[in-house]
Design a protein around this motif. Structure first.
Motif, PDB file in Angstrom:
ATOM      1  N   ARG A 145       0.833  -1.198   0.000  1.00  0.00           N
ATOM      2  CA  ARG A 145       0.000   0.000   0.000  1.00  0.00           C
ATOM      3  C   ARG A 145       0.867   1.246   0.000  1.00  0.00           C
ATOM      4  NH1 ARG A 145      -5.066  -1.708   0.692  1.00  0.00           N
ATOM      5  NH2 ARG A 145      -5.359  -3.739   1.696  1.00  0.00           N
ATOM      6  N   ASP A 146       0.366   2.269  -0.650  1.00  0.00           N
ATOM      7  CA  ASP A 146       1.067   3.542  -0.661  1.00  0.00           C
ATOM      8  C   ASP A 146       0.889   4.220   0.694  1.00  0.00           C
ATOM      9  OD1 ASP A 146       1.322   6.617  -1.248  1.00  0.00           O
ATOM     10  OD2 ASP A 146       2.215   5.603  -2.970  1.00  0.00           O
ATOM     11  N   VAL A 147       1.953   4.857   1.176  1.00  0.00           N
ATOM     12  CA  VAL A 147       1.912   5.530   2.464  1.00  0.00           C
ATOM     13  C   VAL A 147       0.779   6.555   2.520  1.00  0.00           C
ATOM     14  CG1 VAL A 147       3.140   7.212   3.890  1.00  0.00           C
ATOM     15  CG2 VAL A 147       4.309   5.145   3.128  1.00  0.00           C
ATOM     16  N   ALA A 148       0.569   7.295   1.433  1.00  0.00           N
ATOM     17  CA  ALA A 148      -0.473   8.328   1.419  1.00  0.00           C
ATOM     18  C   ALA A 148      -1.853   7.716   1.635  1.00  0.00           C
ATOM     19  CB  ALA A 148      -0.431   9.084   0.090  1.00  0.00           C
ATOM     20  N   GLU A 149      -2.077   6.515   1.093  1.00  0.00           N
ATOM     21  CA  GLU A 149      -3.364   5.839   1.270  1.00  0.00           C
ATOM     22  C   GLU A 149      -3.608   5.500   2.733  1.00  0.00           C
ATOM     23  OE1 GLU A 149      -5.400   1.499   0.179  1.00  0.00           O
ATOM     24  OE2 GLU A 149      -3.341   1.956  -0.422  1.00  0.00           O
ATOM     25  N   ARG A 292       7.024  -1.103   7.347  1.00  0.00           N
ATOM     26  CA  ARG A 292       8.372  -0.897   6.819  1.00  0.00           C
ATOM     27  C   ARG A 292       8.410  -1.191   5.326  1.00  0.00           C
ATOM     28  NH1 ARG A 292      12.735  -0.704  10.203  1.00  0.00           N
ATOM     29  NH2 ARG A 292      14.021  -2.145   8.983  1.00  0.00           N
ATOM     30  N   LYS A 293       7.697  -2.232   4.892  1.00  0.00           N
ATOM     31  CA  LYS A 293       7.646  -2.563   3.460  1.00  0.00           C
ATOM     32  C   LYS A 293       6.918  -1.477   2.679  1.00  0.00           C
ATOM     33  CE  LYS A 293       7.800  -7.581   4.076  1.00  0.00           C
ATOM     34  NZ  LYS A 293       7.090  -8.870   3.840  1.00  0.00           N
ATOM     35  N   TRP A 294       5.813  -0.980   3.239  1.00  0.00           N
ATOM     36  CA  TRP A 294       5.071   0.080   2.551  1.00  0.00           C
ATOM     37  C   TRP A 294       5.917   1.344   2.446  1.00  0.00           C
ATOM     38  CZ3 TRP A 294       0.069  -0.719   5.943  1.00  0.00           C
ATOM     39  CH2 TRP A 294      -0.523  -1.942   5.594  1.00  0.00           C
ATOM     40  N   PHE A 295       6.639   1.640   3.510  1.00  0.00           N
ATOM     41  CA  PHE A 295       7.503   2.823   3.521  1.00  0.00           C
ATOM     42  C   PHE A 295       8.573   2.719   2.439  1.00  0.00           C
ATOM     43  CE2 PHE A 295      11.521   4.635   5.180  1.00  0.00           C
ATOM     44  CZ  PHE A 295      11.169   5.963   5.268  1.00  0.00           C
ATOM     45  N   ARG A 296       9.223   1.581   2.350  1.00  0.00           N
ATOM     46  CA  ARG A 296      10.288   1.406   1.361  1.00  0.00           C
ATOM     47  C   ARG A 296       9.734   1.426  -0.057  1.00  0.00           C
ATOM     48  NH1 ARG A 296      13.614  -4.126   1.098  1.00  0.00           N
ATOM     49  NH2 ARG A 296      11.670  -4.752   0.090  1.00  0.00           N
ATOM     50  N   ALA A 297       8.606   0.710  -0.277  1.00  0.00           N
ATOM     51  CA  ALA A 297       8.032   0.652  -1.618  1.00  0.00           C
ATOM     52  C   ALA A 297       7.556   2.024  -2.084  1.00  0.00           C
ATOM     53  CB  ALA A 297       6.874  -0.347  -1.643  1.00  0.00           C
ATOM     54  N   THR A 298       6.945   2.791  -1.176  1.00  0.00           N
ATOM     55  CA  THR A 298       6.476   4.130  -1.534  1.00  0.00           C
ATOM     56  C   THR A 298       7.642   5.034  -1.884  1.00  0.00           C
ATOM     57  OG1 THR A 298       4.545   3.902  -0.087  1.00  0.00           O
ATOM     58  CG2 THR A 298       5.177   6.127  -0.724  1.00  0.00           C
ATOM     59  N   ALA A 299       8.722   4.967  -1.116  1.00  0.00           N
ATOM     60  CA  ALA A 299       9.903   5.781  -1.421  1.00  0.00           C
ATOM     61  C   ALA A 299      10.474   5.426  -2.778  1.00  0.00           C
ATOM     62  CB  ALA A 299      10.962   5.593  -0.329  1.00  0.00           C
ATOM     63  N   SER A 303      10.831   8.062  -6.123  1.00  0.00           N
ATOM     64  CA  SER A 303      12.090   8.372  -6.803  1.00  0.00           C
ATOM     65  C   SER A 303      13.097   7.277  -6.472  1.00  0.00           C
ATOM     66  CB  SER A 303      12.629   9.729  -6.345  1.00  0.00           C
ATOM     67  OG  SER A 303      13.956   9.919  -6.798  1.00  0.00           O
ATOM     68  N   PRO A 304      13.879   6.795  -7.462  1.00  0.00           N
ATOM     69  CA  PRO A 304      14.894   5.774  -7.162  1.00  0.00           C
ATOM     70  C   PRO A 304      15.864   6.207  -6.073  1.00  0.00           C
ATOM     71  CG  PRO A 304      14.589   5.997  -9.522  1.00  0.00           C
ATOM     72  CD  PRO A 304      13.801   7.109  -8.889  1.00  0.00           C
ATOM     73  N   GLU A 305      16.229   7.502  -6.056  1.00  0.00           N
ATOM     74  CA  GLU A 305      17.184   7.970  -5.044  1.00  0.00           C
ATOM     75  C   GLU A 305      16.618   7.824  -3.633  1.00  0.00           C
ATOM     76  OE1 GLU A 305      16.404   9.547  -7.782  1.00  0.00           O
ATOM     77  OE2 GLU A 305      18.301   9.454  -8.894  1.00  0.00           O
ATOM     78  N   LEU A 306      15.300   7.965  -3.499  1.00  0.00           N
ATOM     79  CA  LEU A 306      14.690   7.847  -2.174  1.00  0.00           C
ATOM     80  C   LEU A 306      14.783   6.422  -1.631  1.00  0.00           C
ATOM     81  CD1 LEU A 306      11.483  10.072  -2.449  1.00  0.00           C
ATOM     82  CD2 LEU A 306      13.621  10.564  -1.246  1.00  0.00           C
ATOM     83  N   ALA A 307      14.923   5.434  -2.532  1.00  0.00           N
ATOM     84  CA  ALA A 307      15.084   4.064  -2.062  1.00  0.00           C
ATOM     85  C   ALA A 307      16.344   3.925  -1.233  1.00  0.00           C
ATOM     86  CB  ALA A 307      15.123   3.099  -3.249  1.00  0.00           C
ATOM     87  N   MET A 308      17.409   4.647  -1.622  1.00  0.00           N
ATOM     88  CA  MET A 308      18.654   4.620  -0.861  1.00  0.00           C
ATOM     89  C   MET A 308      18.444   5.239   0.517  1.00  0.00           C
ATOM     90  SD  MET A 308      21.061   3.290  -2.853  1.00  0.00           S
ATOM     91  CE  MET A 308      22.668   3.970  -2.509  1.00  0.00           C
ATOM     92  N   ASP A 309      17.745   6.383   0.564  1.00  0.00           N
ATOM     93  CA  ASP A 309      17.495   7.048   1.840  1.00  0.00           C
ATOM     94  C   ASP A 309      16.619   6.188   2.744  1.00  0.00           C
ATOM     95  OD1 ASP A 309      18.943   9.201   0.930  1.00  0.00           O
ATOM     96  OD2 ASP A 309      17.191  10.274   0.201  1.00  0.00           O
ATOM     97  N   ALA A 310      15.588   5.548   2.151  1.00  0.00           N
ATOM     98  CA  ALA A 310      14.689   4.713   2.943  1.00  0.00           C
ATOM     99  C   ALA A 310      15.437   3.530   3.547  1.00  0.00           C
ATOM    100  CB  ALA A 310      13.532   4.220   2.076  1.00  0.00           C
TER     101      ALA A 310
END
Length: 368
Positions: A145-149, A292-299, A303-310
């Protein structure tokens, strides 16, 4: 559903004396090189905590089945018959195959620390088969699920808590909203939340923004994490602290941050909050790890760069961070290619439609 009592983990201080002494021996540094102690020196605190939680569940099982004899040592009370009964109970409870396998792996791991001179293969290789072969299970469906949802539901829960009359329902709503918002935007592990205190792990800035501080011993990779919440999440945490926390029973006797009706929150309590709220919102109960999975998937989708930050926030290793980045990059490349194809199809479809309309007009003129 099974009629069995809920799973409980006996805390380390309540273990039988022989078990506590065995653990202390494993934790004591091996200064003289004798090899008689220090087996747990290389174990990360979070991993050791997971092992002890499982061992506490094992002791609780023995207590409930009247098989816990405190005169026995850990090497004597762990028998193939008792472990088999524990496996059967886990299946009867409806625990997922992955959970049942993990419990046995954790039990075997801590037994190697408590009684290192004994072969524990019957625990981690039942019937001389690997755990995956002994406890089979198909792929588990999981909805990302998307974090915003999910945040829409959390925001509504927060508003309901503020509007409710003072009482346990209001306190729980404000606590759960602050907690779930924290999971969705910073994805801390449950093991990091349990020991959070008012004075060490949170700090309020002059702008009303809360900063969370997790020391290395409370994170997955042993590195300190220090980051601010945004304005909305800070407001939720403030509302929990001002309107709910102090009203929970026993709140005045502890400096721990997260409180329940019976005292400070436990791992099991955090699990129940996540499952109860997600079941009400989506018709399916999800534990804290799903956040944690939703947070990572949404990031990664943002943006691909946000995957690194997440991955960095979640305490993943550099290898996992690179993998997340690569997967996100590939996903975005595929999405961009799909958008490009859709644009081209629409463009060519428009040309074809115009050409067909012109041809049809010529046919109609010819008929006339």
């Amino acid at each position: 559903m099974t009629g069995l009592p809920s799973i409980r983990s006996i805390r380390r201080e309540a273990w039988p004396l022989t078990d506590r002494m065995a653990l202390e021996r494993a934790l004591t540094p091996d200064d003289d090189g004798s090899g008689e102690c220090g087996q747990a020196a290389h174990i990360r605190p979070a991993t050791l905590e997971s092992y002890m939680q499982t061992y506490g569940q094992w002791l609780d099982f023995l207590a409930r089945t009247e098989a816990l004899d405190e005169a026995e040592g850990p090497g004597e009370r762990v028998t193939p018959a008792r472990v088999a009964a524990w496996r059967r109970e886990g299946k009867l409870r409806g625990l997922a195959p992955t959970s049942r396998r993990q419990r046995l792996a954790n039990l075997g791991a801590i037994l190697r620390l408590l009684v290192p001179d004994r072969n524990w293969s019957f625990v981690i290789r039942p019937g001389n088969r690997s755990l995956k072969r002994a406890i089979r299970g198909g792929p588990k469906p999981f909805i990302v699920r998307d974090v915003a949802e999910v945040l829409v539901h959390v925001q509504k829960l927060h508003r309901q808590g503020l509007a409710a009359a003072d009482g346990p329902e209001r306190w729980r709503a404000l606590r759960d909203a602050a907690l779930l918002a924290l999971w969705l935007t910073r994805a801390p592990r449950v093991g990091s939340l349990v020991p959070m205190t008012m004075d060490r792990h949170i700090a309020l800035g002059p702008d009303g923004i809360w900063t969370l501080r997790f020391p290395g011993e409370h994170t997955k990779n042993g590195r300190m994490l220090d980051y601010p919440l945004d304005a909305e999440r800070s407001t939720m945490l403030t509302d929990y602290l001002e309107h709910a926390r102090a009203r929970f029973p026993k709140a005045g006797a502890t400096g721990l941050l997260w409180m329940g009706m019976k005292g400070p929150m436990t791992r099991e309590g955090f699990q129940q909050i996540a499952k109860r709220r997600t079941l009400a919102w989506f018709g399916k109960a999800n534990g804290p790890h799903a956040f944690r999975k939703w947070f990572r998937a949404t990031a990664a989708r943002r943006s691909p760069e946000l995957a690194m930050d997440a991955a960095d926030i979640m305490g993943h290793t550099a290898e996992v961070s690179v993998q997340d980045y690569s997967e996100a990059s590939g996903l975005h490349a595929a999405l961009r290619h799909g958008d490009h194809l859709a644009e081209r199809r629409a463009r060519h479809a428009g040309r074809a439609e115009r050409a067909f309309a012109a041809e049809r007009a010529r046919w109609e003129e010819g008929d006339q």
